[in-house]
Design a protein around this motif. Structure first.
Motif, mmCIF file in Angstrom:
data_model
loop_
_atom_site.group_PDB
_atom_site.id
_atom_site.type_symbol
_atom_site.label_atom_id
_atom_site.label_comp_id
_atom_site.label_asym_id
_atom_site.label_seq_id
_atom_site.Cartn_x
_atom_site.Cartn_y
_atom_site.Cartn_z
ATOM 1 N N SER A 56 0.841 -1.097 -0.240
ATOM 2 C CA SER A 56 -0.045 -0.021 0.056
ATOM 3 C C SER A 56 0.823 1.141 0.000
ATOM 4 O O SER A 56 1.850 1.252 0.930
ATOM 5 C CB SER A 56 -0.823 0.064 1.091
ATOM 6 N N GLY A 57 0.428 2.192 -0.737
ATOM 7 C CA GLY A 57 1.309 3.340 -0.746
ATOM 8 C C GLY A 57 2.336 3.292 -1.807
ATOM 9 O O GLY A 57 2.955 4.552 -2.089
ATOM 10 N N ARG A 111 -3.061 1.578 -3.675
ATOM 11 C CA ARG A 111 -3.960 2.291 -2.862
ATOM 12 C C ARG A 111 -4.227 1.396 -1.390
ATOM 13 O O ARG A 111 -3.923 -0.121 -1.524
ATOM 14 C CB ARG A 111 -5.702 2.169 -3.535
ATOM 15 N N GLU A 112 -4.306 1.955 -0.511
ATOM 16 C CA GLU A 112 -4.837 1.343 0.873
ATOM 17 C C GLU A 112 -5.957 0.414 0.447
ATOM 18 O O GLU A 112 -7.021 0.921 0.206
ATOM 19 C CB GLU A 112 -5.011 2.564 1.898
#
Lengths: 477, 477
Positions: free
Chosen positions: A39-40, A84-85
């Motif tokens: 994520s990220g 994306r989270e």
């Protein structure tokens, strides 16, 4: 550039029949689900990605857009695309309990990973043969041949019990295993998984106890537990269940059903001895439970002349034993063709139940299996498969021991090795996942889900040096 | 000689891809199950049969032997072959009750007959289009094309949620129906039947009430009842459910689920009005039940520009509505491809549940559907299908009325006509069966299973004069 290639995991293919954009979307999504891409994390720019993979910028834009639409990526204005989270895929691990009935299943997380198409060389925990070990041309040839026949048979619902010529072929296959079953005693299913679902729904009610091998096939635990059944593990020894335990637990829990893999048990690839088989049947009679014999690895066994083998259904002739088989392991998991052999009356009731669950099975996929079985292609393929596994096994066992694992019972046939790492394999599997390697920790193979020092290794998926380097490094700690 | 031909029901084909012996076995078995050939009836001699059907005596001997082995025939020394006495296929009809929960289902008997491949011209009660109305070449072409591609994709397990390109194609199809669903909101299933099974198992517990259309799709009643659910019928009017009844029964039973076919409802081919759709959604919100919208007949409807149509999922955008679709009616029932569209979170849970029931679905059959959908072949086929049904409908309606039946709501589209015979259609269906004609009596379409004067007729299966002669004679009594 290496880093950018990693965003994809595996090279793109122009001959797979899948568009480049589909391949990119699938591969990136898989790497995000598998946590290779965190994520990220920032994705390569359109231009970088296009150059690294030799595709057009248009293809990349299209793929990234689709990944955004699917919730995998997000586009930040001026900064590019980022992973994306996402909400966690599964609930946190639960403390171990004696039964999995009624609570969320941890196995779902591993199952999701095992049944995604991860690169096989990084999946020693996988439960299937890599595609290149299977007979792809046989499936393709069968499809083309069926595509040239009159198409009427491809349009209507199939026969409820399954394609009759296939059931007749299965009758012959079973006769070779010394199991007498007429075609009307055979019901085809969507793999062995549907077979277990139907049989358990037919024989059990909410709250009933069902016995399984411990260790055993974890998806089955989930399936039974979803039905509200009490899943109880019977310790599995090198020659079959622990009979004293089976007797004691049967007296205590009065199970409706005992599910056993007698030949090339998953995860250990060991088989039931003749003496154990007889004892199991006696206990079934004494305590009045039915036995489901899951024989999915049947064709990976060389047969009685080469290695001893005893099938419960061959002894009992489908009285108390319900026999399950299929072709997902040795022909194609994709076709989803399995079957049940049982008494005529029970076969009829299971057919009715099958109709209420999926109406019929696809006759198309059953025709493919029939064609491959009946033309003798399959027998030769199975011979080659066993020879290849036999050739790979000694080296795999040596390397497993050299990496610091211990194999208490080296199997003489089959796909798996059940190896002791001497430490909690849940921890090991989590570390492996962080490096893109899929392991199958022992906890998953027990209905207790207690941490285990064992793990399952797939002999056909152990060629990658990265995997050995990882294991050696971790086990030397 | 005619009598001997009758032993088989339909002529043999040398181009069907099925051996002559397989065809004979299948056809004779079907005629025995269908009671065209009665217990104790003498079969034609080997020589007579061979001559009448233009096959070798060897083929007949082989076929008769297999039928003996399957329990259909018996050989009496010196006297020839006879149809064997068999146990009745289904329990005797039960007295009608308010709910079918927990008791043996009468529908099984009809279902067994409906899903056997009976000659379509004698099956005006059938629920599917005859094979020659469907696009067989499209399926054959797709198979050959897939058979020429790299075979790797045909060997491994498919993606748990279903073949991604198909789900992307379905996203586009749903968008045209004004339903927004990303691919990760779509889960493929083994036909709509598995979709209903999964959704009900996900949302309901033993003893919960589920509402269905009355009349409605009887297989669904069986599927829900098998799960221990209380199946309660909501009277279906020409423009949708009886809202007053729905409100009263919802207050009384607190259902978890209401299953509705909004477009071209089976058996009446009528559709939900916009006003009714809105009222149903309001009641769902008020009483907190989910709605399952079964849209299996979607592609037999000409669409909003031609005839008004309102889908619940288009209004509610998959909040309380779970949308089901599939291709068994308009492309091929054999492929068993259906799907669920719902919220992202529920789609994930249903995918997990699907894995525990059938692991994955066959990606092969999903590739076939994807190919046919994505290449535009399907759209043209659906146009032709509707045109052909539109052409057949007025004549069918005239003949139905002329035979002495009454159709209270003549449908403007779709496959079925729900016709009133003015007498118990159970009796009529039994008489028809004795003459080899398959009718679908109204009692089957109600969860109450009460005798009904209605029956369902299939517009595409009304060409056979024998059927009309039977109906005219019976209804003139």
């Amino acid at each position: 550039m290496d880093e950018i290639r990693q965003a994809l995991g595996a090279p793109l293919s122009r001959e797979s029949g899948e568009s480049l954009s589909d391949q990119i979307v699938r591969a990136v999504a898989a790497r995000i689900d598998d946590r290779h891409l965190r994520s990220g994390a920032r994705m390569p720019s359109i231009r970088q990605f296009a150059k690294a993979h030799g595709v057009s910028a248009f293809t990349v834009v299209n793929s990234y857009d689709r990944l955004v639409a699917m919730g995998y990526l997000e586009s930040r204005r001026g900064a590019g695309f980022f992973v994306r989270e996402r909400a966690p895929l599964a609930p946190q691990r639960q403390p171990a309990e004696a039964s999995v009935a009624g609570r969320p299943l941890d196995v779902v997380w591993l199952i999701r990973n095992l049944f995604r198409q991860a690169p096989p060389q990084f999946s020693p925990g996988s439960g299937v043969l890599p595609a290149e070990w299977l007979d792809g041309p046989a499936v393709s040839n069968a499809l083309r041949a069926i595509g040239r026949q009159n198409s009427h048979g491809l349009l209507a619902y199939g026969t409820p019990a399954g394609f009759l010529p296939l059931r007749q072929q299965l009758q012959r296959k079973l006769a070779e295993l010394e199991i007498a079953a007429e075609p009307d005693q055979i019901v085809t299913t969507v793999g062995v998984t549907q077979a277990v679902d139907l049989v358990a729904r037919e024989l059990c009610q909410n709250g009933d106890a069902v016995f399984v091998d411990d260790p055993g096939w974890f998806l089955m635990f989930g399936s039974l537990s979803m039905q509200g059944l009490k899943v109880i593990g019977i310790p599995r020894l090198a020659d079959g269940p622990d009979i004293a335990q089976l007797a004691a637990l049967a007296a205590q829990h009065k199970p409706r059903l005992c599910i056993i893999t007698s030949v090339l048990h998953n995860p250990s690839s060991t088989s039931l001895s003749a003496a154990k088989a007889f004892q199991v049947l006696r206990l079934a009679q004494e305590h009045g439970f039915a036995i489901v014999e899951d024989d999915i690895y049947c064709d990976l066994h060389p047969g009685a002349p080469t290695q001893p083998v005893t099938r419960l259904a061959a002894l009992d002739q489908l009285q108390q034993v319900i026999y399950l088989g299929g072709f997902s392991k040795s022909m194609s998991a994709n076709l989803r063709v399995g079957f049940i052999a049982t008494s005529r009356e029970r076969a009829q009731r299971l057919t009715d139940r099958k109709m209420l669950s999926t109406l019929t099975t696809s006759e198309l996929t059953e025709r493919v299996v029939y064609k491959i079985l009946s033309e003798g292609v399959y027998r030769k393929h199975a011979d080659r498969l066993r020879a290849r596994l036999d050739a790979a096994r000694p080296k795999a066992l040596r390397e497993i021991e050299a990496a610091g694992l211990h194999v208490p019972t080296a199997p003489p046939a089959g796909l798996f090795v059940w190896a002791d790492a001497g430490r909690d394999t849940n921890v090991l599997a989590e570390r492996a996942m962080a490096e893109g390697i899929l392991l199958a920790p022992g906890s998953l193979f027990s209905p207790s889900q207690l941490p285990s020092t064992f793990m399952r290794l797939n002999i056909a998926a152990l060629g990658e040096p990265t995997v050995w380097r990882f294991l050696q490094r971790e086990l030397a700690r």
